[in-house]
Design a protein around this motif. Structure first.
Motif, PDB file in Angstrom:
ATOM      1  N   LYS A 192       0.832  -1.211   0.000  1.00  0.00           N
ATOM      2  CA  LYS A 192       0.000   0.000   0.000  1.00  0.00           C
ATOM      3  C   LYS A 192       0.863   1.256   0.000  1.00  0.00           C
ATOM      4  CE  LYS A 192      -4.319  -1.573   0.255  1.00  0.00           C
ATOM      5  NZ  LYS A 192      -4.077  -3.002   0.167  1.00  0.00           N
ATOM      6  N   LEU A 196       1.026   4.187  -2.662  1.00  0.00           N
ATOM      7  CA  LEU A 196       0.833   5.582  -2.253  1.00  0.00           C
ATOM      8  C   LEU A 196       1.918   6.479  -2.842  1.00  0.00           C
ATOM      9  CD1 LEU A 196      -0.148   5.521   1.545  1.00  0.00           C
ATOM     10  CD2 LEU A 196      -1.281   6.838  -0.242  1.00  0.00           C
ATOM     11  N   ARG A 197       3.153   6.015  -2.781  1.00  0.00           N
ATOM     12  CA  ARG A 197       4.266   6.823  -3.286  1.00  0.00           C
ATOM     13  C   ARG A 197       4.136   7.066  -4.790  1.00  0.00           C
ATOM     14  NH1 ARG A 197       9.469   5.826  -5.104  1.00  0.00           N
ATOM     15  NH2 ARG A 197       9.327   3.576  -4.770  1.00  0.00           N
ATOM     16  N   THR A 199       1.371   6.902  -6.639  1.00  0.00           N
ATOM     17  CA  THR A 199       0.187   7.698  -6.971  1.00  0.00           C
ATOM     18  C   THR A 199       0.392   9.170  -6.637  1.00  0.00           C
ATOM     19  OG1 THR A 199      -1.173   5.755  -6.451  1.00  0.00           O
ATOM     20  CG2 THR A 199      -2.319   7.854  -6.655  1.00  0.00           C
ATOM     21  N   SER A 200       1.014   9.434  -5.467  1.00  0.00           N
ATOM     22  CA  SER A 200       1.277  10.832  -5.107  1.00  0.00           C
ATOM     23  C   SER A 200       2.256  11.476  -6.080  1.00  0.00           C
ATOM     24  CB  SER A 200       1.802  10.920  -3.669  1.00  0.00           C
ATOM     25  OG  SER A 200       3.016  10.190  -3.541  1.00  0.00           O
ATOM     26  N   GLN A 201       3.221  10.689  -6.570  1.00  0.00           N
ATOM     27  CA  GLN A 201       4.169  11.214  -7.552  1.00  0.00           C
ATOM     28  C   GLN A 201       3.463  11.540  -8.867  1.00  0.00           C
ATOM     29  OE1 GLN A 201       7.558  11.903  -7.075  1.00  0.00           O
ATOM     30  NE2 GLN A 201       7.152  12.978  -9.008  1.00  0.00           N
ATOM     31  N   GLU A 217      -5.991  11.518  -8.867  1.00  0.00           N
ATOM     32  CA  GLU A 217      -4.863  10.796  -8.266  1.00  0.00           C
ATOM     33  C   GLU A 217      -4.822  11.015  -6.751  1.00  0.00           C
ATOM     34  OE1 GLU A 217      -3.077   8.648  -9.657  1.00  0.00           O
ATOM     35  OE2 GLU A 217      -3.150   9.038 -11.818  1.00  0.00           O
ATOM     36  N   LEU A 218      -5.116  12.241  -6.306  1.00  0.00           N
ATOM     37  CA  LEU A 218      -5.110  12.536  -4.880  1.00  0.00           C
ATOM     38  C   LEU A 218      -6.244  11.816  -4.145  1.00  0.00           C
ATOM     39  CD1 LEU A 218      -4.181  16.333  -4.930  1.00  0.00           C
ATOM     40  CD2 LEU A 218      -2.754  14.426  -4.141  1.00  0.00           C
ATOM     41  N   GLN A 220      -7.298   8.927  -5.041  1.00  0.00           N
ATOM     42  CA  GLN A 220      -6.768   7.565  -4.929  1.00  0.00           C
ATOM     43  C   GLN A 220      -5.770   7.466  -3.777  1.00  0.00           C
ATOM     44  OE1 GLN A 220      -7.821   4.949  -6.295  1.00  0.00           O
ATOM     45  NE2 GLN A 220      -6.211   3.453  -5.835  1.00  0.00           N
ATOM     46  N   VAL A 221      -4.987   8.541  -3.589  1.00  0.00           N
ATOM     47  CA  VAL A 221      -4.051   8.568  -2.453  1.00  0.00           C
ATOM     48  C   VAL A 221      -4.809   8.439  -1.137  1.00  0.00           C
ATOM     49  CG1 VAL A 221      -2.494  10.055  -1.133  1.00  0.00           C
ATOM     50  CG2 VAL A 221      -2.196   9.828  -3.602  1.00  0.00           C
ATOM     51  N   ALA A 225      -4.428   5.435   1.486  1.00  0.00           N
ATOM     52  CA  ALA A 225      -4.026   5.722   2.865  1.00  0.00           C
ATOM     53  C   ALA A 225      -4.997   5.088   3.850  1.00  0.00           C
ATOM     54  CB  ALA A 225      -3.961   7.233   3.085  1.00  0.00           C
TER      55      ALA A 225
END
Length: 389
Positions: A192, A196-197, A199-201, A217-218, A220-221, A225
């Motif tokens: 996960k 997260l890394r 998707t945030s990128q 995308e956020l 999805q972050v 989380a």
């Protein structure tokens, strides 16, 4: 000894041997041995002490003394006087009057007066596990009494050796479980966090050129989380120390259920309830399995059942066809979507059932799974009293 007395002796000895072989709780077995020794040999008092390695006793069981007398005597004895002798000298101690022996020191004010004394070490090879004592017999103790007490001390050694093996087994089971959970924690949460890394990128890369995609995308972050937090919470709850020895199985299960219920009520999940009381004379291994199967079943229900209610029940197993209760029964039931167990097996999925069946098998338990689409699921585990392997 008359034939009738010999038969009575054999029956009582048999009861003591069976107490050991049935793997009852260690205290119960040792108490049976103490009572049997007193009755068979005709002593007024009997006791069994297990040293704690710090100058006192981890266990000290008595027979022939009332609860009121025992409470008045005060704290457990220290290793002094004849008690210390019994834990140092391998020779049986048979005395006409313990008070006249120069090694005798004193006893508390409320302690009953004793004269004739017979003591025998409890040994496992060269290791001293404890001592078995008798006091006060009209006419004093005989050589035959000494030999009979030696036999019972041997059975006490077996019981104490079993207790150590159970404890070792329990510690190994806890270690294996923690290793398994550590792997799950790494696999589930690490995946996960990696997602997260990435998707945030991705959101950062398109923030200026495509705000709508960045927002997606956020979102999805946020979802990832939440999932990571749920995975972590699930594993951490399982890693909470199971204070089985201090609290007992029922209290440990109740605490676990209460934690899950609070967490799920906060997140809008199902109610989780517990009903039950401790079942006596279960082996440590059996209690460990009952706890872990309950945790596995709860994990499945919370993750897959889409239930509104999950109940956990622990009670004595009393088959309707008999009047006796022969162990423990655990039930974890939900009112969720249910499933077809046969279809799950054909699809090669387990939903944790394989793990639960393996645990049940390790203590010769019986695991039943009752479920159907739309009809909820009930996991029932029955474990016989005292079984450990």
């Amino acid at each position: 000894m008359s034939p009738q007395n010999a038969l009575d002796t054999m029956r009582r000895l048999s009861a003591a041997v069976l107490a050991v072989s049935r793997h009852l709780a260690t205290d119960e077995v040792l108490q049976t041995i103490v009572a049997t020794a007193r009755e068979l040999i005709g002593a007024e008092y009997a006791a069994l002490g297990v040293p704690d390695g710090a100058g006192s006793f981890a266990q000290f069981l008595v027979d022939g003394i009332s609860d009121e007398q025992w409470a008045a005597i005060g704290p457990l004895p220290r290793q002094h006087g004849m008690l210390a002798v019994m834990l140092e000298d391998p020779a049986p101690q048979r005395l006409p009057d313990i008070r006249q022996d120069p090694r005798f020191r004193w006893w508390p004010k409320a302690h009953p007066e004793m004269d004739a004394f017979l003591g025998q070490q409890i040994r496992d090879g060269d290791e001293i596990l404890g001592a078995l004592f008798l006091a006060n017999k009209a006419g004093g103790f005989t050589k035959d009494d000494e030999e009979l007490l030696g036999v019972l001390a041997g059975h006490a050694a077996i019981a104490l050796r079993h207790a150590r093996l159970y404890e070792r087994e329990r510690e190994l089971a806890i270690t294996r479980e923690r290793n398994r959970l550590a792997r799950e924690l790494h696999d589930a949460v690490a995946q996960k966090l990696f997602a997260l890394r990435l998707t945030s990128q991705a959101a950062a890369d398109v923030l200026d050129t495509d705000p709508a995609r960045a927002r997606a995308e956020l979102e999805q972050v946020a979802t990832l989380a939440k999932e990571a937090a749920e995975e972590l919470r699930s594993v951490v709850v399982e890693l909470r120390p199971a204070e089985l020895e201090e609290d007992g199985l029922a209290v440990t299960l109740r605490k676990h259920v209460e934690v899950l219920d609070r967490v799920n009520q906060t997140a809008g999940g199902p109610r989780v309830t517990f009903e039950g009381a401790d079942v006596k004379a279960l082996s440590p291994a059996a209690e460990e399995v009952l706890l872990r199967v309950a945790q596995e079943a709860l994990h499945n229900a919370l993750r897959h059942a889409d239930a509104t209610k999950i109940s956990v029940r622990l009670h004595e197993n009393c088959p309707t066809a008999t009047k006796s209760c022969g162990g423990a029964a655990l039930e974890v039931a939900d009112d969720g979507v249910g499933f077809d167990p046969a279809a799950v097996r054909r699809a090669g999925r387990s939903l944790g059932l394989v793990s639960m069946r393996d645990r049940a098998k390790s203590v010769r338990g019986r695991l039943d799974v009752t479920s159907a689409p739309g009809a909820g699921t009930t996991i029932r585990l029955e474990v016989d009293r005292g079984r450990a392997s």
